[in-house]
Design a protein around this motif. Structure first.
Motif, PDB file in Angstrom:
ATOM      1  N   CYS A 376       0.942  -1.171   0.040  1.00  0.00           N
ATOM      2  CA  CYS A 376      -0.122  -0.090   0.029  1.00  0.00           C
ATOM      3  C   CYS A 376       0.803   1.296  -0.145  1.00  0.00           C
ATOM      4  CB  CYS A 376      -0.862   0.056   1.228  1.00  0.00           C
ATOM      5  SG  CYS A 376      -2.184  -1.366   1.099  1.00  0.00           S
ATOM      6  N   LEU A 380       0.537   0.923  -4.084  1.00  0.00           N
ATOM      7  CA  LEU A 380      -0.603   1.400  -4.294  1.00  0.00           C
ATOM      8  C   LEU A 380      -1.037   2.949  -4.121  1.00  0.00           C
ATOM      9  CD1 LEU A 380      -2.675  -1.430  -2.894  1.00  0.00           C
ATOM     10  CD2 LEU A 380      -2.091  -1.150  -5.035  1.00  0.00           C
ATOM     11  N   ASP A 381      -0.191   3.444  -3.003  1.00  0.00           N
ATOM     12  CA  ASP A 381      -0.449   4.906  -2.915  1.00  0.00           C
ATOM     13  C   ASP A 381      -0.011   5.616  -4.167  1.00  0.00           C
ATOM     14  OD1 ASP A 381      -1.389   4.512  -0.393  1.00  0.00           O
ATOM     15  OD2 ASP A 381       0.437   5.344   0.500  1.00  0.00           O
ATOM     16  N   ALA A 384      -2.586   5.380  -7.065  1.00  0.00           N
ATOM     17  CA  ALA A 384      -3.925   5.923  -6.838  1.00  0.00           C
ATOM     18  C   ALA A 384      -3.371   7.636  -7.272  1.00  0.00           C
ATOM     19  CB  ALA A 384      -4.032   6.001  -5.364  1.00  0.00           C
ATOM     20  N   ALA A 627      -3.686   9.391  -0.609  1.00  0.00           N
ATOM     21  CA  ALA A 627      -4.307   8.531  -1.642  1.00  0.00           C
ATOM     22  C   ALA A 627      -5.901   8.317  -1.272  1.00  0.00           C
ATOM     23  CB  ALA A 627      -3.838   7.077  -1.421  1.00  0.00           C
ATOM     24  N   PRO A 629      -9.378   6.924  -1.011  1.00  0.00           N
ATOM     25  CA  PRO A 629      -9.615   5.596  -0.431  1.00  0.00           C
ATOM     26  C   PRO A 629     -10.615   4.922  -1.363  1.00  0.00           C
ATOM     27  CG  PRO A 629     -10.814   7.627   0.762  1.00  0.00           C
ATOM     28  CD  PRO A 629      -9.615   8.121  -0.003  1.00  0.00           C
ATOM     29  N   PHE A 631      -9.895   4.659  -4.540  1.00  0.00           N
ATOM     30  CA  PHE A 631      -9.128   4.247  -5.787  1.00  0.00           C
ATOM     31  C   PHE A 631      -9.424   2.571  -5.930  1.00  0.00           C
ATOM     32  CE2 PHE A 631      -5.219   2.207  -7.272  1.00  0.00           C
ATOM     33  CZ  PHE A 631      -4.955   2.546  -8.332  1.00  0.00           C
ATOM     34  N   ARG A 632      -9.651   2.259  -6.982  1.00  0.00           N
ATOM     35  CA  ARG A 632      -9.780   0.685  -7.149  1.00  0.00           C
ATOM     36  C   ARG A 632      -9.085  -0.096  -7.962  1.00  0.00           C
ATOM     37  NH1 ARG A 632     -14.994   3.139  -6.487  1.00  0.00           N
ATOM     38  NH2 ARG A 632     -16.632   2.006  -5.401  1.00  0.00           N
ATOM     39  N   THR A 640     -11.279  -4.260  -5.518  1.00  0.00           N
ATOM     40  CA  THR A 640     -10.943  -3.882  -4.208  1.00  0.00           C
ATOM     41  C   THR A 640     -10.817  -2.450  -4.203  1.00  0.00           C
ATOM     42  OG1 THR A 640      -9.907  -6.184  -3.861  1.00  0.00           O
ATOM     43  CG2 THR A 640      -9.430  -4.501  -2.236  1.00  0.00           C
ATOM     44  N   ARG A 641     -11.224  -1.686  -2.943  1.00  0.00           N
ATOM     45  CA  ARG A 641     -10.946  -0.342  -2.692  1.00  0.00           C
ATOM     46  C   ARG A 641      -9.786  -0.200  -1.923  1.00  0.00           C
ATOM     47  NH1 ARG A 641     -13.900   1.438   0.979  1.00  0.00           N
ATOM     48  NH2 ARG A 641     -13.979   3.573   0.547  1.00  0.00           N
ATOM     49  N   HIS A 642      -9.144   0.703  -2.352  1.00  0.00           N
ATOM     50  CA  HIS A 642      -7.795   1.368  -1.495  1.00  0.00           C
ATOM     51  C   HIS A 642      -8.142   1.432   0.205  1.00  0.00           C
ATOM     52  CE1 HIS A 642      -4.428   3.778   0.019  1.00  0.00           C
ATOM     53  NE2 HIS A 642      -3.688   3.142  -0.894  1.00  0.00           N
ATOM     54  N   CYS A 646      -5.670  -0.842   2.462  1.00  0.00           N
ATOM     55  CA  CYS A 646      -4.595   0.254   3.155  1.00  0.00           C
ATOM     56  C   CYS A 646      -5.061   0.997   4.481  1.00  0.00           C
ATOM     57  CB  CYS A 646      -4.233   0.806   1.994  1.00  0.00           C
ATOM     58  SG  CYS A 646      -3.628   0.113   0.378  1.00  0.00           S
TER      59      CYS A 646
END
Length: 696
Positions: A376, A380-381, A384, A627, A629, A631-632, A640-642, A646
């Protein structure tokens, strides 16, 4: 007296032995030439290799096909290497003397029977890129032969036997002609599409006859070196031209190949064409290649780089060689008739879909949360922030012994294989992704990478680069250590002459066509899990068994490069941080590679030294950005959602180790330098608008 007699007998025996050796050296090549085989004066043939040589020298015609087919089941033909003749640029070829020297540091180049689709093709090891030909043949069959007069063979028509017969008659109207090379596509198509007429002008007729025998012999609808005048307005043809290095045995010279292609193009009988220029080729051959593409364009064809779905380069052919990466990658041009009223022309496919696969399979359950939080914080951050909407984390929810291996790098390959292939139909397990063979797949490490580009920008860069079939990240260091013993192979591949610091292969990130990556992963998993190779494997038979995903990929690249691997020296896609951060510049919240003025797509913190710099680089990219939240992305096929994954993400603290960097790399005090840029010159930060849906 007795001693003198012994000396005289010894000298006579020595003289006789020398005379016999001299006669062997002088007469051996002539005898071998008379039998149609290559001669190696210092090669001691085992019984099996004698059989193989006899098969290779046999006259493969008529009833000889069946006998040769039985004897050709062995995978390797040790009849010598590709000696003889001159190179295309006029220099002497390296023959058996070069093969003998450094034999412990470089793979030999025997003639080998390689599995390619449903064919078995006799070819010189490393002669052509099987991966690039796999993609070209896929395009020929699924695009070029799908025109109105080239219907798909082998499909069952719903209207019964009459319609099936009508379809076969329709299919007979279209032919496939391959000029040059070992005949990979021609043999595979002849095996799988029996109603399609196939004609082949191979680089070596002798090897082509062996391939024909091993694949099916007289049962195949394939002609060797048939009359090209048979093609006229009533018989459209799909044309493939392979301009490789001359091996001294071409039955059709490059001048003749150009003349034949020009004639066919001028007749208007070509409904589609594929042209391949081998990576290591002379300037003269490159010029001939461009001239031939120009002839096609002047005849009304449109030219596309890297696939029928690739970049349109009709208006600027010179950019092909200008953008070719330091001459280390083959060039593939795909041609379609430009006129809308050409009924034989197939329709151009849509742009490919990008899948970003991120393999992450915790080896122990207690590590799952920690690894997810690292995923994350970095990938992932930044995904996003950059709107990399194609992220698909694979393996995170796998439990039990499924896809488990005690060595994490092998486990990574197993997870990738499952994602690309899907589960065994009998297992009852669900697939994670629906990936077509022509899709573009980008694979990146999970816990030490960061993104700066959108999915659309990555795909556009891929097409602008010529849609390479297997493009791999590069770094300043040779890793793992056993590969350093083969450093000379990097030099022979021309890598050490690249005027950029990231020269050597790094398997942490790569991008390419799904079908080629899938083939590599299949062979690699088989090799690292069983220490063996099936007949269908493309890995070199003397592949070094080092249990590491980067080691396996490095040897696959250095030993013949059958998968068509190219290295991202310019960092158009990936940048490895290990001992190379002095070339990064922070500008407007983006990390730039100052040697090429490129905004880096994926930053990879490889090695302990690279991971120690991740927090500094992340701060430069994101600043105080939080980020979204909403963001998929996908986790094993599930949206899945961020914000659902995370949570409780904290900075990662990694001590900076004392690392002795290789030449060309350094350890500066600061990770990057800050370029002075006025705030009004910088674009808006963060993501714009609503979060986009992830792509499967």
């Amino acid at each position: 007296m007795k001693q003198a007699k012994q000396d005289m007998l010894y000298n006579a025996h020595t003289s006789r032995s020398l005379r016999q050796l001299l006669l062997l050296l002088l007469l051996g090549p002539l005898l071998a030439w008379g039998r149609g085989i290559q001669y190696h004066p210092f090669q001691k043939l085992s019984p099996s290799s004698q059989t193989r040589t006899a098969v290779q020298g046999a006259q493969l015609s008529g009833a000889g096909f069946s006998a040769a087919s039985a004897a050709a089941n062995d995978a390797v033909i040790t009849s010598g290497d590709d000696s003889g003749g001159d190179s295309d640029d006029g220099g002497p070829r390296q023959g058996w003397r070069h093969r003998l020297q450094d034999r412990d540091e470089r793979p030999h180049r025997p003639h080998t029977l390689m599995h390619f689709g449903q064919a078995r093709v006799a070819m010189v090891h490393g002669e052509v890129s099987l991966g690039e030909h796999m993609w070209s043949c896929h395009q020929v069959e699924n695009v070029a032969l799908q025109s109105s007069t080239c219907t798909a063979a082998g499909q069952q028509s719903p209207g019964g036997q009459q319609q099936q017969q009508q379809q076969q008659e329709e299919d007979q109207k279209c032919a496939f002609l391959e000029l040059g090379g070992p005949g990979l596509c021609a043999l595979d198509l002849a095996k799988r599409r029996p109603s399609t007429r196939v004609n082949l002008y191979p680089s070596s007729r002798r090897l082509a006859e062996l391939s024909l025998a091993a694949t099916g012999g007289l049962e195949l609808n394939l002609q060797l070196e048939a009359d090209l005048d048979q093609y006229d307005k009533g018989r459209p043809v799909v044309l493939q031209i392979n301009m490789l290095r001359d091996d001294g045995g071409n039955s059709l010279s490059y001048a003749g190949m150009k003349e034949a292609a020009r004639s066919l193009l001028s007749k208007g009988v070509v409904c589609a064409a594929v042209m391949t220029l081998q990576a290591v080729s002379s300037t003269r051959l490159q010029q001939q290649f461009i001239e031939l593409v120009g002839t096609a364009v002047s005849s009304g064809f449109s030219a596309f780089w890297g696939g029928f779905d690739g970049q349109d380069i009709t208006g600027d052919l010179s950019q092909v060689l200008r953008k070719q990466q330091f001459g280390h990658r083959s060039v593939n041009i795909f041609l379609l008739p430009g006129g809308a009223d050409t009924k034989e022309a197939p329709s151009r496919p849509p742009p490919p879909t990008l899948h970003v696969l991120v393999p992450l399979r915790p080896q122990r359950e207690e590590n799952r949360h920690g690894l997810t939080m690292v995923l994350c914080r970095f990938l992932l951050d930044t995904a996003a922030a950059s709107n990399l909407s194609s992220v698909h984390v694979v393996g995170l929810t796998a439990n039990g012994t499924h896809l488990y291996h005690s060595i994490s790098t092998i486990q990574k390959l197993m997870v990738l294989q499952y994602a690309l292939e899907g589960p065994d139909p009998s297992s009852g397990m669900r697939p994670w992704a629906d990936i077509s063979p022509s899709d573009v797949v980008m694979v990146i490490d999970a816990t030490d990478t960061m993104s700066q580009l959108t999915s659309e920008e990555f795909l556009q860069r891929y097409l602008d680069a010529g849609a390479p079939v297997f493009h791999v990240s590069a770094e300043v260091n040779i890793w793992p250590p056993p590969v350093r013993n083969y450093a000379r192979l990097y030099e022979e591949a021309g890598v050490t002459s690249v005027p950029l610091p990231n020269k050597y292969l790094n398997s942490g990130c790569f991008i390419g066509r799904a079908m080629v990556l899938k083939k590599y992963v299949q062979d690699a998993v088989e090799f690292v899990t069983t220490s063996a190779m099936s007949d269908s494997s493309w890995l070199f038979r003397q592949q070094v068994n080092y249990v590491d995903d980067q080691g396996v990929m490095s040897f696959a690249y250095l030993m013949g490069n059958p998968y068509g691997i190219s290295l991202d020296h310019e960092s158009a896609f990936f940048y490895s941080l290990y001992c190379a951060t002095e070339h990064l510049v922070l500008s407007c919240g983006a990390i730039m590679y100052n040697l090429t003025s490129t905004k880096v797509g994926i930053l990879h913190g490889n090695g302990c030294e690279g991971k120690a710099r991740l927090e500094d680089v992340r701060g430069g990219i994101l600043g105080d950005y939080k980020a979204d939240p909403e963001f998929r992305f996908l986790v094993d096929g599930v949206v899945t959602r961020h914000g659902d994954v995370c949570v409780d993400v904290r900075p990662m603290v990694v001590g900076r180790p004392a690392v002795q960097c290789p030449p060309g790399g350094s350890q500066p005090e600061h990770t990057y330098t800050t370029r002075s840029v006025a705030p009004e010159d910088c674009p808006a930060r963060g993501r714009d608008g609503k979060p986009s849906e992830p792509r499967g």
